[in-house]
Motif scaffolding. Sequence first.
Motif, PDB file in Angstrom:
ATOM      1  N   ASP A 324      54.294  36.364  58.339  1.00 10.94           N
ATOM      2  CA  ASP A 324      55.507  35.687  58.122  1.00 10.94           C
ATOM      3  C   ASP A 324      55.062  34.491  56.467  1.00 10.94           C
ATOM      4  O   ASP A 324      55.627  34.065  55.714  1.00 10.94           O
ATOM      5  CB  ASP A 324      56.338  34.824  58.010  1.00 10.94           C
ATOM      6  CG  ASP A 324      55.371  33.488  58.828  1.00 10.94           C
ATOM      7  OD1 ASP A 324      54.213  32.685  57.976  1.00 10.94           O
ATOM      8  OD2 ASP A 324      55.688  32.650  59.903  1.00 10.94           O
ATOM      9  N   GLU A 338      62.813  31.837  61.408  1.00  7.59           N
ATOM     10  CA  GLU A 338      61.616  32.446  61.813  1.00  7.59           C
ATOM     11  C   GLU A 338      62.441  33.137  62.877  1.00  7.59           C
ATOM     12  O   GLU A 338      61.969  34.706  62.947  1.00  7.59           O
ATOM     13  CB  GLU A 338      60.818  31.961  62.820  1.00  7.59           C
ATOM     14  CG  GLU A 338      59.713  31.221  62.062  1.00  7.59           C
ATOM     15  CD  GLU A 338      58.736  31.485  61.428  1.00  7.59           C
ATOM     16  OE1 GLU A 338      58.337  32.628  61.082  1.00  7.59           O
ATOM     17  OE2 GLU A 338      57.842  31.582  60.730  1.00  7.59           O
ATOM     18  N   ILE A 342      61.961  37.581  63.010  1.00  4.74           N
ATOM     19  CA  ILE A 342      62.038  38.428  64.204  1.00  4.74           C
ATOM     20  C   ILE A 342      62.585  39.408  65.230  1.00  4.74           C
ATOM     21  O   ILE A 342      61.920  40.148  65.707  1.00  4.74           O
ATOM     22  CB  ILE A 342      61.544  37.046  65.449  1.00  4.74           C
ATOM     23  CG1 ILE A 342      60.517  35.691  64.715  1.00  4.74           C
ATOM     24  CG2 ILE A 342      61.151  37.647  66.805  1.00  4.74           C
ATOM     25  CD1 ILE A 342      60.642  35.094  66.230  1.00  4.74           C
ATOM     26  N   ASP A 343      63.369  39.371  64.542  1.00  7.53           N
ATOM     27  CA  ASP A 343      64.631  40.308  65.110  1.00  7.53           C
ATOM     28  C   ASP A 343      64.078  41.313  63.917  1.00  7.53           C
ATOM     29  O   ASP A 343      64.289  43.210  64.329  1.00  7.53           O
ATOM     30  CB  ASP A 343      65.563  40.237  64.831  1.00  7.53           C
ATOM     31  CG  ASP A 343      66.412  38.937  65.676  1.00  7.53           C
ATOM     32  OD1 ASP A 343      65.848  38.557  67.271  1.00  7.53           O
ATOM     33  OD2 ASP A 343      67.208  38.413  65.526  1.00  7.53           O
ATOM     34  N   HIS A 346      60.587  42.640  65.271  1.00  5.53           N
ATOM     35  CA  HIS A 346      61.150  43.398  66.517  1.00  5.53           C
ATOM     36  C   HIS A 346      61.601  45.584  65.816  1.00  5.53           C
ATOM     37  O   HIS A 346      61.406  46.354  66.697  1.00  5.53           O
ATOM     38  CB  HIS A 346      61.881  43.052  66.990  1.00  5.53           C
ATOM     39  CG  HIS A 346      62.184  44.026  68.748  1.00  5.53           C
ATOM     40  ND1 HIS A 346      61.365  43.783  69.527  1.00  5.53           N
ATOM     41  CD2 HIS A 346      63.675  43.889  68.876  1.00  5.53           C
ATOM     42  CE1 HIS A 346      62.597  45.012  70.241  1.00  5.53           C
ATOM     43  NE2 HIS A 346      63.388  45.263  70.015  1.00  5.53           N
ATOM     44  N   PHE A 353      53.290  39.205  66.049  1.00  2.00           N
ATOM     45  CA  PHE A 353      54.573  38.457  65.132  1.00  2.00           C
ATOM     46  C   PHE A 353      53.409  37.149  64.811  1.00  2.00           C
ATOM     47  O   PHE A 353      53.648  36.476  65.982  1.00  2.00           O
ATOM     48  CB  PHE A 353      55.279  37.851  65.077  1.00  2.00           C
ATOM     49  CG  PHE A 353      56.423  37.174  64.362  1.00  2.00           C
ATOM     50  CD1 PHE A 353      57.606  38.067  63.927  1.00  2.00           C
ATOM     51  CD2 PHE A 353      56.827  35.902  64.117  1.00  2.00           C
ATOM     52  CE1 PHE A 353      57.822  37.648  63.156  1.00  2.00           C
ATOM     53  CE2 PHE A 353      57.160  35.698  63.547  1.00  2.00           C
ATOM     54  CZ  PHE A 353      58.363  36.675  62.744  1.00  2.00           C
ATOM     55  N   VAL A 386      59.918  29.551  69.214  1.00  8.00           N
ATOM     56  CA  VAL A 386      59.744  30.507  68.706  1.00  8.00           C
ATOM     57  C   VAL A 386      59.037  31.942  69.518  1.00  8.00           C
ATOM     58  O   VAL A 386      58.760  33.016  68.978  1.00  8.00           O
ATOM     59  CB  VAL A 386      59.178  29.931  67.149  1.00  8.00           C
ATOM     60  CG1 VAL A 386      58.479  31.521  66.439  1.00  8.00           C
ATOM     61  CG2 VAL A 386      60.375  28.725  66.925  1.00  8.00           C
ATOM     62  N   TYR A 389      60.637  33.423  71.637  1.00  7.05           N
ATOM     63  CA  TYR A 389      61.034  34.306  71.605  1.00  7.05           C
ATOM     64  C   TYR A 389      61.089  35.466  71.036  1.00  7.05           C
ATOM     65  O   TYR A 389      61.504  37.122  71.470  1.00  7.05           O
ATOM     66  CB  TYR A 389      62.082  33.650  70.779  1.00  7.05           C
ATOM     67  CG  TYR A 389      63.038  34.661  69.940  1.00  7.05           C
ATOM     68  CD1 TYR A 389      64.828  34.913  70.445  1.00  7.05           C
ATOM     69  CD2 TYR A 389      62.947  35.395  68.730  1.00  7.05           C
ATOM     70  CE1 TYR A 389      66.269  35.620  70.080  1.00  7.05           C
ATOM     71  CE2 TYR A 389      64.174  35.787  67.926  1.00  7.05           C
ATOM     72  CZ  TYR A 389      65.585  36.592  68.926  1.00  7.05           C
ATOM     73  OH  TYR A 389      66.811  37.008  68.643  1.00  7.05           O
ATOM     74  N   ILE A 390      59.330  35.093  70.445  1.00  3.89           N
ATOM     75  CA  ILE A 390      59.103  36.671  70.053  1.00  3.89           C
ATOM     76  C   ILE A 390      58.387  37.239  71.139  1.00  3.89           C
ATOM     77  O   ILE A 390      58.795  38.310  71.055  1.00  3.89           O
ATOM     78  CB  ILE A 390      56.897  36.066  69.407  1.00  3.89           C
ATOM     79  CG1 ILE A 390      57.828  35.262  68.408  1.00  3.89           C
ATOM     80  CG2 ILE A 390      56.452  37.383  69.459  1.00  3.89           C
ATOM     81  CD1 ILE A 390      56.306  34.603  67.350  1.00  3.89           C
ATOM     82  N   LYS A 393      60.996  39.990  72.187  1.00  4.15           N
ATOM     83  CA  LYS A 393      60.989  41.543  71.561  1.00  4.15           C
ATOM     84  C   LYS A 393      60.288  42.074  72.485  1.00  4.15           C
ATOM     85  O   LYS A 393      59.303  42.839  71.744  1.00  4.15           O
ATOM     86  CB  LYS A 393      61.033  40.435  70.789  1.00  4.15           C
ATOM     87  CG  LYS A 393      62.970  39.876  69.689  1.00  4.15           C
ATOM     88  CD  LYS A 393      63.869  40.785  70.276  1.00  4.15           C
ATOM     89  CE  LYS A 393      64.800  39.741  69.344  1.00  4.15           C
ATOM     90  NZ  LYS A 393      65.964  40.245  70.384  1.00  4.15           N
ATOM     91  N   PRO A 397      53.289  36.673  70.812  1.00  4.81           N
ATOM     92  CA  PRO A 397      53.064  35.907  69.370  1.00  4.81           C
ATOM     93  C   PRO A 397      51.412  35.604  68.774  1.00  4.81           C
ATOM     94  O   PRO A 397      50.975  36.073  69.548  1.00  4.81           O
ATOM     95  CB  PRO A 397      54.106  34.387  70.048  1.00  4.81           C
ATOM     96  CG  PRO A 397      53.362  34.270  71.403  1.00  4.81           C
ATOM     97  CD  PRO A 397      53.571  36.389  71.567  1.00  4.81           C
TER      98      PRO A 397
END
Length: 565
Positions: A324, A338, A342-343, A346, A353, A386, A389-390, A393, A397
């Motif tokens: 990022d 973030e 991430i979306d 993916h 990520f 975060v 969430y990574i 998907k 991370p």
Amino acid sequence: MDLIQIDENGLHLVFEKTEDFGCKLLHFSALPFDERSLLHVHDRETGGLRLNTERYNLLEIMISGQNRPGERHGNKYISTSPGDRMKLVYFADKHNEFGRKLEIHMEDKTCGIETISHMQFYNGVQAVRCWTDVKNVGTEPQGLEYVSSFALTGIEKEGMLSTDDKMRVWYPHNGWQREMQWESYTFPQLGLARCQPEEIQRSSKVIGATNIGNWSTKEYLPMGLLENTETGSNLFWQIEHNGSWHWEISDQMGNFYIQLSGPTETESHWWKNLQPGETFTTVPVCVGSTLGKFDDAMGELTKYRRMIRRKNADNEKLCVIFNDYMNCLWGNPTTAKELPLIDAAHKAGCEYFCVDAGWYADGFWWDNVGEWLPSKERFPNGLEEVMDYIRSKGMIPGVWLEIEVMGICCPKAARVHPDWFFTRHGKKVHDRSRWQLDFRNPEVVEHANEVVDRLVRDYHVGYIKMDYNIEPGIGTELNADSVGDGLLGHERAYLAWLDSVFARYPDLVIENCSSGGMRIDYAMLSRHSIQSTSDQEDYLRYASIAANAPSGLTPEQSAIWSYPM
């Protein structure tokens, strides 16, 4: 002459056992040793031609207090003492799991030292890994000022043309946002033209490259290629060290030579006081030879690099990583920023990520690095939100670290002992508002382990972008014979720490990043599976870096930034 001829993997090596028990390296080439096709020099006394092998030392070593009676003109590492008087003890020819291995044992009874020159072949590769062990078997300390990892005289002897007309040296200039820029030069273009009759040619000019400090490739990559345009042969090399190193080409008594080493006293303030019973080992180097063009040599070097590096799945899978930082968040991550990235990553098919710099700081992130605790202001529900969430998907991370430093505003820096840091003249070494940690200190290693273990355990991190953005200079005076000795000790301790991390977490991917490509060396890349090739922000300027990257490292280790259009 009493010769030992080694023919292995397309390489031809010839050693001479001299009458006074010396050992000379006469030949190292993809071309066979044939005196009829060698450039001899005129012998003034006999009027004939001769191949003068007197100076073809297999090893050059300089010990403090020893006379150097030979003529060397300047700072050249020739006519060293006891290098000129080393005597052969025995010549071992072995085999191991990699291939053939030569071990040439020599001694100097005056200083009470024994040396082993190692030459490790790799099956099917036209390259050899070389290094030197020096042991003090005497009763008095001996001060090492220089030890070659590889030395070869007579690099110009194949073919009949003058070196002015047939020899070219190639080496890659390297710099921040302009990495791996190769140039080639004739000897005269670099000031090493013939200036005397061939039999006495010995100038004071040296060509080559040197690195001083912990950014191993801030000006040059530690590699090069010597081309003989008359014979179509070449000699290529790389120095496998993550700190100070030196290589040089020059002339002596009608011949030209090349020498490769790690740190030296003259260039990098390295001096080692070798105690009785103690052994010093030089940094390893790779040397090879092929017939053909530049790309043929790089092909052999690529095969060699694949042989020496740590086996890992990452170099087989070649996953796509989203980071990022570049042309994106620029070190200002938050949960809100973030999640949509991430979306998008993916959706684009990324497999990793990485949350880059700033995740540990509420505000300005540069000068408070070192404690590596997530910012609650940036991540109100914790960094776990975060990271999870990574994972949700289907991606792995990652986070950014700069584990070798502490910022001057880092709270932990005020709580630890001063011997955690590089010190010179009694003061901690500053660079860009950071202090350099000394990995020879067990408490520093414990700190680094705690950080990595916590990231893997608590946040399920599977990827670390390991950055390094300072240059602490010539080294540290603490617990060292010289500042260069302190630097070398730290660098080797850091490599040992990396090995321990990969042993604990074999699936963890750690990217080697140093402001982009400031440490593209195979001390680091024999461990890391991936290398940041540059911080270059302009995709047009990145083109030459990306194109040249396979010369500096294997293609599958080259991380090339991709830019949104």
